[in-house]
Motif scaffolding. Structure first.
Motif, PDB file in Angstrom:
ATOM      1  N   GLU A 137       0.851  -1.192   0.000  1.00  0.00           N
ATOM      2  CA  GLU A 137       0.000   0.000   0.000  1.00  0.00           C
ATOM      3  C   GLU A 137       0.885   1.239   0.000  1.00  0.00           C
ATOM      4  OE1 GLU A 137      -3.301   0.072  -0.066  1.00  0.00           O
ATOM      5  OE2 GLU A 137      -3.409  -2.128  -0.059  1.00  0.00           O
ATOM      6  N   ILE A 138       0.391   2.299  -0.556  1.00  0.00           N
ATOM      7  CA  ILE A 138       1.128   3.553  -0.496  1.00  0.00           C
ATOM      8  C   ILE A 138       1.269   3.965   0.981  1.00  0.00           C
ATOM      9  CG2 ILE A 138      -0.900   5.078  -0.834  1.00  0.00           C
ATOM     10  CD1 ILE A 138       1.060   6.695  -2.747  1.00  0.00           C
ATOM     11  N   GLY A 139       2.442   4.409   1.362  1.00  0.00           N
ATOM     12  CA  GLY A 139       2.725   4.733   2.757  1.00  0.00           C
ATOM     13  C   GLY A 139       3.415   3.607   3.504  1.00  0.00           C
ATOM     14  N   GLU A 140       3.385   2.411   2.905  1.00  0.00           N
ATOM     15  CA  GLU A 140       3.964   1.228   3.564  1.00  0.00           C
ATOM     16  C   GLU A 140       5.441   1.081   3.153  1.00  0.00           C
ATOM     17  OE1 GLU A 140       3.069  -3.572   3.340  1.00  0.00           O
ATOM     18  OE2 GLU A 140       1.548  -2.215   2.569  1.00  0.00           O
ATOM     19  N   SER A 141       6.261   0.605   4.070  1.00  0.00           N
ATOM     20  CA  SER A 141       7.669   0.326   3.742  1.00  0.00           C
ATOM     21  C   SER A 141       7.947  -1.161   3.914  1.00  0.00           C
ATOM     22  CB  SER A 141       8.596   1.108   4.666  1.00  0.00           C
ATOM     23  OG  SER A 141       8.346   2.495   4.562  1.00  0.00           O
ATOM     24  N   ILE A 142       8.922  -1.658   3.177  1.00  0.00           N
ATOM     25  CA  ILE A 142       9.356  -3.052   3.315  1.00  0.00           C
ATOM     26  C   ILE A 142      10.717  -3.016   4.019  1.00  0.00           C
ATOM     27  CG2 ILE A 142      10.040  -5.133   2.063  1.00  0.00           C
ATOM     28  CD1 ILE A 142       8.175  -4.283  -0.223  1.00  0.00           C
ATOM     29  N   ASN A 187      10.380   5.679   1.943  1.00  0.00           N
ATOM     30  CA  ASN A 187       9.604   6.936   1.897  1.00  0.00           C
ATOM     31  C   ASN A 187       8.107   6.676   1.745  1.00  0.00           C
ATOM     32  OD1 ASN A 187       9.516   5.960  -0.683  1.00  0.00           O
ATOM     33  ND2 ASN A 187       9.946   7.911  -1.689  1.00  0.00           N
ATOM     34  N   GLY A 188       7.710   5.387   1.731  1.00  0.00           N
ATOM     35  CA  GLY A 188       6.290   5.064   1.575  1.00  0.00           C
ATOM     36  C   GLY A 188       5.884   4.793   0.134  1.00  0.00           C
ATOM     37  N   CYS A 189       6.859   4.753  -0.758  1.00  0.00           N
ATOM     38  CA  CYS A 189       6.557   4.421  -2.166  1.00  0.00           C
ATOM     39  C   CYS A 189       6.084   2.964  -2.225  1.00  0.00           C
ATOM     40  CB  CYS A 189       7.811   4.615  -3.015  1.00  0.00           C
ATOM     41  SG  CYS A 189       7.649   3.987  -4.685  1.00  0.00           S
ATOM     42  N   ASN A 190       4.891   2.749  -2.800  1.00  0.00           N
ATOM     43  CA  ASN A 190       4.384   1.371  -2.902  1.00  0.00           C
ATOM     44  C   ASN A 190       5.031   0.645  -4.075  1.00  0.00           C
ATOM     45  OD1 ASN A 190       2.920   3.334  -4.375  1.00  0.00           O
ATOM     46  ND2 ASN A 190       1.286   1.880  -4.783  1.00  0.00           N
ATOM     47  N   VAL A 191       5.098  -0.677  -3.966  1.00  0.00           N
ATOM     48  CA  VAL A 191       5.600  -1.498  -5.072  1.00  0.00           C
ATOM     49  C   VAL A 191       4.481  -2.432  -5.528  1.00  0.00           C
ATOM     50  CG1 VAL A 191       8.038  -1.424  -4.425  1.00  0.00           C
ATOM     51  CG2 VAL A 191       6.571  -3.237  -3.483  1.00  0.00           C
ATOM     52  N   ARG A 192       4.614  -2.916  -6.747  1.00  0.00           N
ATOM     53  CA  ARG A 192       3.606  -3.814  -7.304  1.00  0.00           C
ATOM     54  C   ARG A 192       4.276  -5.045  -7.891  1.00  0.00           C
ATOM     55  NH1 ARG A 192       0.686   0.896 -10.706  1.00  0.00           N
ATOM     56  NH2 ARG A 192       2.871   1.197 -11.232  1.00  0.00           N
TER      57      ARG A 192
END
Ligand code: CA
Length: 418
Positions: free
Chosen positions: A213-218, A337-342
């Motif tokens: 999700e946007i805002g989430e970090s791994i 920075n919270g950039c989401n990945v797909r």
């Protein structure tokens, strides 16, 4: 002590095949009488996973009917790592000597020689890192200051840029020499024309198998479960176009005209036995970039140039293990920075150079910005890539007599279009 269990397949696998029973990479293929579907490379054959599922050989509830009757791997890659792992062990069982699947060999095996390979997954966003310290140092020495080759940020974060996914192409696809603006040496005004300093970049890339999700970090700890597998990657580069355009925002048209990837996606599970310790990171990195365990991989990498009339010369031998920043750090940094990945996002390593001159992963470094010649077998020399040259990247890991290889990412450079 050997790392591998002893497995014999009923499929005959040539010695030194990249596609041993310990590898089992996924790809998308078609034959003259069939649509695109998902398969696994084994020796010189492809195991047709759609046929296997139809025959009831691949019974896993999470694998929906027809998941492999698909021109992309994305739906499969989006499943949980536990499903990837169970699918892999069933495929390994199917291919092991004594399995009833052998009775269906005419249905489930397709010779690679009669199949066409396609882009294995739909590439979402594509990011290219710059994570080899040897490469970054070489480029810094050539273009900036030999005494301060690395910029001040380099050892603190995995530098990268957002690339272009529309022009990522598969092994065997020819490309045209790009055209663009260049500023010839000593001139004050730019010219327009075909690139004169055409180059390759020896890279590997990993593909994401997770949506966030946007805002989430791994975190570095979670990152391993978010990476499905790896491919070979050639980040074709037009050095003259790049040199003139890259200040201050980085690579643009000097890179975006094409990048070539290998068709078989080797899973992280297959690569696990080849994990090695990475280089010491000094100064110590910020907390979110710290990691546990080993995340470098011992993967031999080769680059060959085949001129129009002549045999191929190997001009570079490198190894993925030289990487300063590893994949879990790259993914943690990318998402901090919270950039989401797909699922399907592709993240390339950056040029992989070693310490020795024969391990430099681009013509820019091998010819030291065109100041020396690279010798080919047919007595020709190269400083950069000529029209009709075919550049091929190969890669494989090998240990205890077991080989897990990637096949190749190859492409011929055709003259610029009129
Ligand atoms: Ca690159």
């Amino acid at each position: 002590m050997t790392t591998f269990k002893s497995l014999k397949s009923w499929v005959s696998i040539p010695t030194n095949s990249d596609f041993s029973i310990h590898n089992l990479p996924y790809g998308v293929f078609s034959t003259s009488n069939g649509s695109k579907r998902v398969g696994v490379a084994i020796g010189t054959e492809i195991l047709d996973l759609n046929e296997c599922q139809k025959l009831g050989l691949l019974n896993i509830s999470e694998l929906k009917k027809g998941i492999f009757d698909n021109d992309k791997l994305n739906n499969f890659m989006a499943l949980a790592p536990t499903v990837w792992s169970r699918t892999r062990s069933i495929i390994q069982e199917i291919l092991t000597a004594g399995h009833e699947a052998e009775n269906h060999r005419d249905k489930i095996l397709v010779p690679q020689s009669s199949a066409q390979m396609h882009m294995p997954f739909e590439v979402g966003d594509y990011t290219d890192f710059y994570s080899s310290i040897e490469h970054a140092t070489n480029v810094g020495k050539m273009f900036r200051d030999p005494e301060n080759a690395l910029l001040p940020n380099w050892k603190h974060l995995p530098v990268g840029y957002h690339g272009r996914s529309s022009s990522i192409i598969i092994d065997g696809t020819p490309i045209h020499r790009p055209k663009g603006q260049q500023l010839p040496k000593g001139e004050s005004q730019p010219i327009f024309g075909p690139c004169r300093l055409m180059d390759f970049e020896l890279e590997m890339a990993f593909v994401v198998g997770k949506n966030t999700e946007i805002g989430e970090s791994i975190s570095t700890k979670q990152a391993e479960d978010a990476i499905f597998g790896m491919v070979l990657f050639n980040d074709w580069s037009a050095r003259d176009i790049q040199k003139w355009e890259y200040v201050p925002l980085g690579p643009f048209l000097g890179k975006s005209f094409a990048s070539t990837l290998s068709p078989w996606v080797v899973t992280m599970e297959a690569l696990k036995p080849f994990k090695v310790k990475g280089p010491k990171q000094e100064p110590s990195v910020l907390e979110y970039l710290k990691y546990e365990g080993d995340h470098n991989y011992d993967i031999n990498l080769l680059v060959g140039i085949q001129p129009k009339d002549g045999e191929e010369s190997i001009i570079c031998q490198s190894n993925y293990k030289y990487m300063y920043w590893n994949m879990v750090q790259q993914l943690a940094h990318h998402t901090i920075n919270g950039c989401n990945v797909r699922t399907g996002d592709l993240m390339a390593s950056g040029t992989i150079s070693g310490k020795t001159e024969d391990s430099f992963g681009s013509m820019l470094e091998l010819s030291w910005a065109g100041s020396k010649e690279v010798q080919l077998k047919n007595n020709e020399t190269r400083k950069f890539i000529k029209d009709y040259d075919t550049v091929t990247i190969r890669g494989f890991a090998e240990k205890d007599g077991v080989r897990v290889g990637f096949g190749q990412a190859s492409g011929q450079v055709l003259p610029a279009k009129d």
